[in-house]
Write a protein that holds these residues in place. Structure first.
Motif, PDB file in Angstrom:
ATOM      1  N   ASP A  70      42.108  29.129  35.737  1.00  0.00           N
ATOM      2  CA  ASP A  70      41.883  29.151  34.296  1.00  0.00           C
ATOM      3  C   ASP A  70      40.559  29.780  33.896  1.00  0.00           C
ATOM      4  O   ASP A  70      40.450  30.394  32.847  1.00  0.00           O
ATOM      5  CB  ASP A  70      41.948  27.729  33.731  1.00  0.00           C
ATOM      6  CG  ASP A  70      43.346  27.145  33.817  1.00  0.00           C
ATOM      7  OD1 ASP A  70      44.317  27.938  33.879  1.00  0.00           O
ATOM      8  OD2 ASP A  70      43.473  25.913  33.840  1.00  0.00           O
ATOM      9  N   ASN A  71      39.539  29.614  34.714  1.00  0.00           N
ATOM     10  CA  ASN A  71      38.205  30.113  34.357  1.00  0.00           C
ATOM     11  C   ASN A  71      37.715  31.194  35.302  1.00  0.00           C
ATOM     12  O   ASN A  71      36.528  31.304  35.565  1.00  0.00           O
ATOM     13  CB  ASN A  71      37.204  28.945  34.337  1.00  0.00           C
ATOM     14  CG  ASN A  71      37.562  27.920  33.292  1.00  0.00           C
ATOM     15  OD1 ASN A  71      37.897  28.283  32.175  1.00  0.00           O
ATOM     16  ND2 ASN A  71      37.516  26.656  33.649  1.00  0.00           N
ATOM     17  N   SER A  72      38.602  31.986  35.817  1.00  0.00           N
ATOM     18  CA  SER A  72      38.218  33.040  36.760  1.00  0.00           C
ATOM     19  C   SER A  72      37.343  34.077  36.079  1.00  0.00           C
ATOM     20  O   SER A  72      37.627  34.508  34.969  1.00  0.00           O
ATOM     21  CB  SER A  72      39.463  33.718  37.333  1.00  0.00           C
ATOM     22  OG  SER A  72      40.244  32.801  38.041  1.00  0.00           O
ATOM     23  N   ASN A  73      36.282  34.472  36.773  1.00  0.00           N
ATOM     24  CA  ASN A  73      35.452  35.542  36.229  1.00  0.00           C
ATOM     25  C   ASN A  73      34.796  36.386  37.320  1.00  0.00           C
ATOM     26  O   ASN A  73      33.978  37.229  37.026  1.00  0.00           O
ATOM     27  CB  ASN A  73      34.393  34.997  35.269  1.00  0.00           C
ATOM     28  CG  ASN A  73      33.426  34.045  35.936  1.00  0.00           C
ATOM     29  OD1 ASN A  73      33.455  33.862  37.147  1.00  0.00           O
ATOM     30  ND2 ASN A  73      32.572  33.437  35.151  1.00  0.00           N
ATOM     31  N   ALA A  74      35.154  36.166  38.581  1.00  0.00           N
ATOM     32  CA  ALA A  74      34.603  36.967  39.666  1.00  0.00           C
ATOM     33  C   ALA A  74      35.181  38.372  39.617  1.00  0.00           C
ATOM     34  O   ALA A  74      36.307  38.585  39.159  1.00  0.00           O
ATOM     35  CB  ALA A  74      34.927  36.316  41.016  1.00  0.00           C
ATOM     36  N   SER A  75      34.414  39.339  40.107  1.00  0.00           N
ATOM     37  CA  SER A  75      34.910  40.716  40.102  1.00  0.00           C
ATOM     38  C   SER A  75      35.970  40.936  41.185  1.00  0.00           C
ATOM     39  O   SER A  75      36.762  41.859  41.089  1.00  0.00           O
ATOM     40  CB  SER A  75      33.764  41.709  40.271  1.00  0.00           C
ATOM     41  OG  SER A  75      33.138  41.540  41.525  1.00  0.00           O
ATOM     42  N   ILE A  76      35.987  40.067  42.201  1.00  0.00           N
ATOM     43  CA  ILE A  76      37.017  40.114  43.235  1.00  0.00           C
ATOM     44  C   ILE A  76      37.864  38.854  43.068  1.00  0.00           C
ATOM     45  O   ILE A  76      37.359  37.738  43.186  1.00  0.00           O
ATOM     46  CB  ILE A  76      36.412  40.165  44.652  1.00  0.00           C
ATOM     47  CG1 ILE A  76      35.413  41.318  44.804  1.00  0.00           C
ATOM     48  CG2 ILE A  76      37.526  40.227  45.694  1.00  0.00           C
ATOM     49  CD1 ILE A  76      35.988  42.708  44.634  1.00  0.00           C
ATOM     50  N   GLN A  77      39.146  39.051  42.769  1.00  0.00           N
ATOM     51  CA  GLN A  77      40.048  37.925  42.544  1.00  0.00           C
ATOM     52  C   GLN A  77      41.229  37.999  43.511  1.00  0.00           C
ATOM     53  O   GLN A  77      41.601  39.070  43.966  1.00  0.00           O
ATOM     54  CB  GLN A  77      40.554  37.935  41.104  1.00  0.00           C
ATOM     55  CG  GLN A  77      39.438  37.759  40.088  1.00  0.00           C
ATOM     56  CD  GLN A  77      39.932  37.832  38.662  1.00  0.00           C
ATOM     57  OE1 GLN A  77      41.051  37.435  38.351  1.00  0.00           O
ATOM     58  NE2 GLN A  77      39.093  38.351  37.781  1.00  0.00           N
ATOM     59  N   ILE A  78      41.779  36.840  43.805  1.00  0.00           N
ATOM     60  CA  ILE A  78      42.941  36.735  44.688  1.00  0.00           C
ATOM     61  C   ILE A  78      44.062  36.108  43.876  1.00  0.00           C
ATOM     62  O   ILE A  78      43.854  35.085  43.222  1.00  0.00           O
ATOM     63  CB  ILE A  78      42.626  35.853  45.915  1.00  0.00           C
ATOM     64  CG1 ILE A  78      41.402  36.388  46.659  1.00  0.00           C
ATOM     65  CG2 ILE A  78      43.841  35.771  46.836  1.00  0.00           C
ATOM     66  CD1 ILE A  78      40.811  35.411  47.655  1.00  0.00           C
ATOM     67  N   GLY A  79      45.228  36.747  43.890  1.00  0.00           N
ATOM     68  CA  GLY A  79      46.339  36.234  43.104  1.00  0.00           C
ATOM     69  C   GLY A  79      47.662  36.318  43.839  1.00  0.00           C
ATOM     70  O   GLY A  79      47.784  37.012  44.847  1.00  0.00           O
ATOM     71  N   TYR A  80      48.633  35.607  43.304  1.00  0.00           N
ATOM     72  CA  TYR A  80      49.994  35.589  43.861  1.00  0.00           C
ATOM     73  C   TYR A  80      50.945  35.191  42.739  1.00  0.00           C
ATOM     74  O   TYR A  80      50.524  34.708  41.678  1.00  0.00           O
ATOM     75  CB  TYR A  80      50.093  34.616  45.042  1.00  0.00           C
ATOM     76  CG  TYR A  80      49.734  33.203  44.701  1.00  0.00           C
ATOM     77  CD1 TYR A  80      50.708  32.292  44.295  1.00  0.00           C
ATOM     78  CD2 TYR A  80      48.413  32.770  44.745  1.00  0.00           C
ATOM     79  CE1 TYR A  80      50.371  30.992  43.956  1.00  0.00           C
ATOM     80  CE2 TYR A  80      48.072  31.474  44.410  1.00  0.00           C
ATOM     81  CZ  TYR A  80      49.052  30.585  44.014  1.00  0.00           C
ATOM     82  OH  TYR A  80      48.708  29.311  43.666  1.00  0.00           O
ATOM     83  N   GLY A  81      52.235  35.397  42.957  1.00  0.00           N
ATOM     84  CA  GLY A  81      53.231  34.948  41.990  1.00  0.00           C
ATOM     85  C   GLY A  81      53.087  35.566  40.613  1.00  0.00           C
ATOM     86  O   GLY A  81      53.203  34.884  39.606  1.00  0.00           O
ATOM     87  N   ASN A  82      52.810  36.853  40.552  1.00  0.00           N
ATOM     88  CA  ASN A  82      52.611  37.582  39.296  1.00  0.00           C
ATOM     89  C   ASN A  82      51.425  37.091  38.477  1.00  0.00           C
ATOM     90  O   ASN A  82      51.397  37.229  37.262  1.00  0.00           O
ATOM     91  CB  ASN A  82      53.883  37.613  38.444  1.00  0.00           C
ATOM     92  CG  ASN A  82      54.884  38.601  39.007  1.00  0.00           C
ATOM     93  OD1 ASN A  82      54.507  39.669  39.487  1.00  0.00           O
ATOM     94  ND2 ASN A  82      56.153  38.258  38.970  1.00  0.00           N
TER      95      ASN A  82
END
Length: 116
Positions: A70-82
């Motif tokens: 919900d509060n992501s703000n890093a320049s490198i992010q990890i995601g899954y599931g669209n």
């Protein structure tokens, strides 16, 4: 973005660990070049694995990153599931078995393929 640049990296190592270490080095280079990125994986377990590895793959390396929340703000992010990155990202590191529906929003897409 309508036509992102797509780069394929062919590596001779077949193990998952070798692929992840290779990605960590590419992500480190992107971070050093002040690029934002999404590392896209298949599931939460894979996200946690790359998250842990980014903290430990080199003793002298520091890559601020986070799994999308919900509060992501890093320049490198990890995601899954669209999960879309929060904000904009320059590079999509696609480690998923599919291409995310939002892939065309990136300037560059990096795909890793085993040599065989």
């Amino acid at each position: 973005m309508a036509n992102p640049k797509i780069d394929f990296y062919i590596i001779s190592e077949k193990t998952t660990q070798a692929v992840l270490l290779f990605i960590c080095r590419l992500v480190e280079k992107a971070y050093q070049n002040q690029k934002s990125a999404l590392i896209y994986v298949d599931d939460e377990k894979s996200a946690q694995k790359i998250n842990d590895l980014l903290w430990t793959f080199r003793d002298i390396s520091f890559i601020p990153h986070e799994i999308i929340g919900d509060n992501s703000n890093a320049s490198i992010q990890i995601g899954y599931g669209n999960q879309r990155p929060v904000g904009t990202s320059d590079i999509l590191f696609n480690l998923s078995s599919t291409v995310p529906i939002f892939a065309n929003e990136f300037n560059r897409i990096i795909e890793i393929a085993p040599e065989e």
